[in-house]
Structures are given as structure tokens and as C-alpha cells.
Design a protein around this motif. Structure first.
Motif, PDB file in Angstrom:
ATOM      1  N   ASN A  30      90.901  58.827 -52.955  1.00  0.00           N
ATOM      2  CA  ASN A  30      90.597  59.697 -52.474  1.00  0.00           C
ATOM      3  C   ASN A  30      90.585  60.926 -51.715  1.00  0.00           C
ATOM      4  O   ASN A  30      89.875  62.295 -51.886  1.00  0.00           O
ATOM      5  CB  ASN A  30      90.194  59.335 -50.487  1.00  0.00           C
ATOM      6  CG  ASN A  30      89.578  57.760 -50.227  1.00  0.00           C
ATOM      7  OD1 ASN A  30      88.083  58.545 -50.252  1.00  0.00           O
ATOM      8  ND2 ASN A  30      90.488  57.391 -50.667  1.00  0.00           N
ATOM      9  N   TYR A  31      91.474  61.590 -52.019  1.00  0.00           N
ATOM     10  CA  TYR A  31      92.629  63.104 -52.096  1.00  0.00           C
ATOM     11  C   TYR A  31      92.791  63.631 -53.702  1.00  0.00           C
ATOM     12  O   TYR A  31      93.188  64.370 -53.947  1.00  0.00           O
ATOM     13  CB  TYR A  31      93.165  62.728 -51.447  1.00  0.00           C
ATOM     14  CG  TYR A  31      93.450  62.789 -49.910  1.00  0.00           C
ATOM     15  CD1 TYR A  31      92.133  63.365 -48.944  1.00  0.00           C
ATOM     16  CD2 TYR A  31      93.628  61.680 -49.135  1.00  0.00           C
ATOM     17  CE1 TYR A  31      91.562  63.336 -47.856  1.00  0.00           C
ATOM     18  CE2 TYR A  31      93.967  61.399 -47.380  1.00  0.00           C
ATOM     19  CZ  TYR A  31      92.812  62.593 -47.013  1.00  0.00           C
ATOM     20  OH  TYR A  31      92.080  61.801 -45.617  1.00  0.00           O
ATOM     21  N   ASN A  35      97.264  65.426 -54.071  1.00  0.00           N
ATOM     22  CA  ASN A  35      97.573  65.354 -53.009  1.00  0.00           C
ATOM     23  C   ASN A  35      98.958  64.573 -52.253  1.00  0.00           C
ATOM     24  O   ASN A  35      99.840  65.575 -51.289  1.00  0.00           O
ATOM     25  CB  ASN A  35      96.960  64.253 -52.055  1.00  0.00           C
ATOM     26  CG  ASN A  35      96.825  64.556 -50.612  1.00  0.00           C
ATOM     27  OD1 ASN A  35      96.136  64.571 -49.802  1.00  0.00           O
ATOM     28  ND2 ASN A  35      97.789  63.428 -49.832  1.00  0.00           N
ATOM     29  N   TYR A  92      91.212  67.660 -40.370  1.00  0.00           N
ATOM     30  CA  TYR A  92      91.040  66.745 -40.771  1.00  0.00           C
ATOM     31  C   TYR A  92      91.264  65.308 -39.883  1.00  0.00           C
ATOM     32  O   TYR A  92      90.005  64.634 -40.629  1.00  0.00           O
ATOM     33  CB  TYR A  92      91.741  66.964 -42.379  1.00  0.00           C
ATOM     34  CG  TYR A  92      93.260  66.396 -42.438  1.00  0.00           C
ATOM     35  CD1 TYR A  92      93.229  64.548 -42.444  1.00  0.00           C
ATOM     36  CD2 TYR A  92      93.802  67.299 -41.577  1.00  0.00           C
ATOM     37  CE1 TYR A  92      94.610  64.549 -41.991  1.00  0.00           C
ATOM     38  CE2 TYR A  92      95.078  66.925 -41.605  1.00  0.00           C
ATOM     39  CZ  TYR A  92      95.651  65.025 -41.686  1.00  0.00           C
ATOM     40  OH  TYR A  92      96.668  64.299 -41.571  1.00  0.00           O
ATOM     41  N   ASP A  95      87.775  64.975 -38.926  1.00  0.00           N
ATOM     42  CA  ASP A  95      86.108  65.404 -39.859  1.00  0.00           C
ATOM     43  C   ASP A  95      85.714  63.788 -39.965  1.00  0.00           C
ATOM     44  O   ASP A  95      85.825  62.365 -39.889  1.00  0.00           O
ATOM     45  CB  ASP A  95      86.659  65.857 -41.469  1.00  0.00           C
ATOM     46  CG  ASP A  95      85.738  65.719 -41.825  1.00  0.00           C
ATOM     47  OD1 ASP A  95      84.684  65.563 -41.847  1.00  0.00           O
ATOM     48  OD2 ASP A  95      86.090  66.387 -43.449  1.00  0.00           O
ATOM     49  N   ARG A  98      85.483  61.715 -42.873  1.00  0.00           N
ATOM     50  CA  ARG A  98      86.610  61.238 -44.168  1.00  0.00           C
ATOM     51  C   ARG A  98      86.182  59.158 -42.573  1.00  0.00           C
ATOM     52  O   ARG A  98      86.224  59.502 -40.954  1.00  0.00           O
ATOM     53  CB  ARG A  98      87.710  61.683 -43.186  1.00  0.00           C
ATOM     54  CG  ARG A  98      87.407  63.057 -44.167  1.00  0.00           C
ATOM     55  CD  ARG A  98      88.576  63.636 -44.102  1.00  0.00           C
ATOM     56  NE  ARG A  98      88.951  65.225 -44.490  1.00  0.00           N
ATOM     57  CZ  ARG A  98      89.911  65.892 -44.937  1.00  0.00           C
ATOM     58  NH1 ARG A  98      90.733  64.414 -45.490  1.00  0.00           N
ATOM     59  NH2 ARG A  98      89.589  66.846 -45.710  1.00  0.00           N
ATOM     60  N   ARG A 103      91.227  58.180 -42.380  1.00  0.00           N
ATOM     61  CA  ARG A 103      91.699  59.048 -40.990  1.00  0.00           C
ATOM     62  C   ARG A 103      93.524  58.636 -40.533  1.00  0.00           C
ATOM     63  O   ARG A 103      94.597  59.079 -40.373  1.00  0.00           O
ATOM     64  CB  ARG A 103      91.240  59.341 -39.981  1.00  0.00           C
ATOM     65  CG  ARG A 103      90.276  60.942 -40.765  1.00  0.00           C
ATOM     66  CD  ARG A 103      90.043  61.563 -39.559  1.00  0.00           C
ATOM     67  NE  ARG A 103      88.306  60.308 -39.076  1.00  0.00           N
ATOM     68  CZ  ARG A 103      86.751  60.381 -38.307  1.00  0.00           C
ATOM     69  NH1 ARG A 103      87.885  61.399 -37.313  1.00  0.00           N
ATOM     70  NH2 ARG A 103      86.428  59.831 -38.540  1.00  0.00           N
ATOM     71  N   ASP A 157      83.951  67.394 -54.638  1.00  0.00           N
ATOM     72  CA  ASP A 157      84.250  67.158 -53.107  1.00  0.00           C
ATOM     73  C   ASP A 157      85.193  67.762 -52.232  1.00  0.00           C
ATOM     74  O   ASP A 157      86.445  68.016 -52.638  1.00  0.00           O
ATOM     75  CB  ASP A 157      85.467  65.518 -53.447  1.00  0.00           C
ATOM     76  CG  ASP A 157      85.759  64.845 -52.750  1.00  0.00           C
ATOM     77  OD1 ASP A 157      85.253  64.875 -51.533  1.00  0.00           O
ATOM     78  OD2 ASP A 157      86.282  63.285 -53.097  1.00  0.00           O
ATOM     79  N   LYS A 159      87.259  66.885 -50.250  1.00  0.00           N
ATOM     80  CA  LYS A 159      87.916  66.008 -49.914  1.00  0.00           C
ATOM     81  C   LYS A 159      89.213  66.332 -50.720  1.00  0.00           C
ATOM     82  O   LYS A 159      90.510  66.201 -50.084  1.00  0.00           O
ATOM     83  CB  LYS A 159      87.930  63.990 -49.662  1.00  0.00           C
ATOM     84  CG  LYS A 159      87.428  63.769 -48.321  1.00  0.00           C
ATOM     85  CD  LYS A 159      87.272  62.315 -48.285  1.00  0.00           C
ATOM     86  CE  LYS A 159      87.582  61.544 -49.483  1.00  0.00           C
ATOM     87  NZ  LYS A 159      85.641  61.642 -49.666  1.00  0.00           N
TER      88      LYS A 159
END
Length: 232
Positions: A30-31, A35, A92, A95, A98, A103, A157, A159
Motif C-alpha cells: 500500500n505504501y 515507507n 492519514y 483518510d 484508506r 489505518r 498513488d 498513499k
């Protein structure tokens, strides 16, 4: 410096490893891999190393680096939760783009400080943590500044992280403008050292004395007592 055998619970080793076995691939997908250059994610990996090897240096480094920032994260989250904008570190978490699961994984910020304190209390505090973490953190900041997307970058993206470790200011949408970027970076590195790392190091050195040191003092006191008795 020898390692203190603290025999951490197997349940802790397995549960923490299971969490990372879920979190790491989910975050990676996802990140993206960058990250994991955030201080908090590096601290997670340092804790994993300490938990399995029972060496105090990795956990001590994590303690110096993120105990105070995690307190700020928790305060910022509570502020956002009740409609008060503090610094925006946890925006975030609210958000809607997400998933709740994604999260929810980030709630490790709330319990990680307690785990770190447990590890340092159990294993002892290694004073080498201050220079070791400082060099590591400064290196991560330099990588983020010179090679990774700055604040305000629009990526396909949303994210994928930008402005990692806040080397361009605290607003990911806009870089700070009140100082030239290189001067801000230098100031940020010094602020991390003086405001975050040094006070944490001093506090841990004062209140979490390594077990090895305490044991050595006890042995020395016993030896001197026996020596005095023999002379008498």
C-alpha cells in the motif's frame, strides 16, 4: 560490552513477529518500500532484532529515537479525533480512501512506546544508543531529502509517502517556506538531536540503569566488604 540474558517471553517474540508478518507486506503493497525509512518503522525492526537476540542496543536506539515523537503522535491523534488540529501528523488516520484495516495497523504508534520501555527496562539501557541512533536518523533524513519526493509532490498513488521524516516541513502538501530548504534541513537535524534524542538519552540513562552495571556495582561492594572484613 556483554549482553544481559533477560529471557524475554516466547509469547512476546511470537506475537510481535506475527504482527510484523502482517504489517510489513501490507505496508509494502500500500505504501511502497520507502515507507520503511520512517523513524517509527525503523524502530519496529530494531525492536524485532532486540526481542529475538535479547541485545539491548537495538531497543535502546529505538527508545532514544521515537519515545518522544510517539507521544506527539498520540497527542496529535487525540486532537484530530476531537476536532483539534495540532500538527497534522495523524491526518492519514482519518483518510476515508484508506481502509480501516490499513489505518488500524498504524495504531502500533500507540503501544510501541510501552513495548520499547519494557524492553529497555528488561534488557537494560545501552549508552551507545545516542550516537548510533543519531547517525542512523541523520542518514535516513539525508536519503529522504536528496532522493525521495519532497512535500507537495503529487504521485499517481496518493498513499505513497512524500516528505519522509519531515525533512521539508510538517505539511506534506506544501514544503515550508520560512527558511531555505538546506538551512531548514540542518536545523531539523540539530533539533532532533537537542530536543528529542539528548533529553531521552539523559532520562533513560538516569532511570533505566543497565542490569549489568547494577550487578557489577553489587559485586564490587561485596568484594570490598569481604576485603575489609579480612583486613579487620
Amino acid at each position: 560490552m556483554s549482553t544481559v540474558k533477560a529471557s524475554l517471553p516466547l509469547s512476546l517474540k511470537l506475537s510481535f513477529s506475527a504482527f510484523l508478518a502482517v504489517m510489513v507486506p501490507v505496508y509494502w503493497v500500500n505504501y511502497g518500500p520507502t515507507n520503511f525509512l520512517y523513524f517509527c518503522d525503523v524502530a519496529l525492526l530494531l525492536c524485532l532484532l532486540s526481542i529475538w537476540t535479547e541485545r539491548r542496543l537495538p531497543a535502546s536506539m529505538a527508545a532514544v529515537g521515537i519515545l518522544l515523537p510517539q507521544v506527539l503522535w498520540c497527542a496529535d491523534f487525540l486532537g484530530e479525533l476531537f476536532g483539534f488540529h495540532l500538527v497534522g501528523l495523524t491526518a492519514y488516520m482519518f483518510d476515508p480512501n484508506r481502509s480501516f484495516f490499513l489505518r488500524g495497523l498504524s495504531f502500533f504508534h500507540g503501544w510501541l512506546p510501552f513495548l520499547i520501555l519494557f524492553l529497555v527496562k528488561r534488557l537494560g539501557y545501552d549508552r551507545r544508543a545516542l550516537p548510533a541512533w543519531t547517525l542512523l536518523a541523520w542518514g535516513l533524513c539525508l536519503v529522504a531529502y536528496f532522493f525521495l519526493p519532497p512535500a507537495g509532490t503529487v504521485l499517481p498513488d496518493p498513499k505513497i509517502p512524500v516528505n519522509i521524516n519531515y525533512v521539508f516541513g510538517f505539511d506534506d502538501a506544501h514544503p515550508q517556506t520560512w527558511l531555505p530548504a538546506p538551512l531548514y534541513l540542518i536545523g531539523w537535524l540539530l533539533t532532533l538531536l537537542v530536543v528529542v534524542y539528548l533529553p531521552t538519552h539523559w532520562a533513560l540513562r538516569r532511570w533505566l540503569v543497565p542490569k549489568q552495571t547494577a550487578s557489577a556495582k553489587a559485586e564490587l561492594a561485596a568484594y570490598l566488604s569481604k576485603l575489609s572484613y579480612k583486613r579487620a
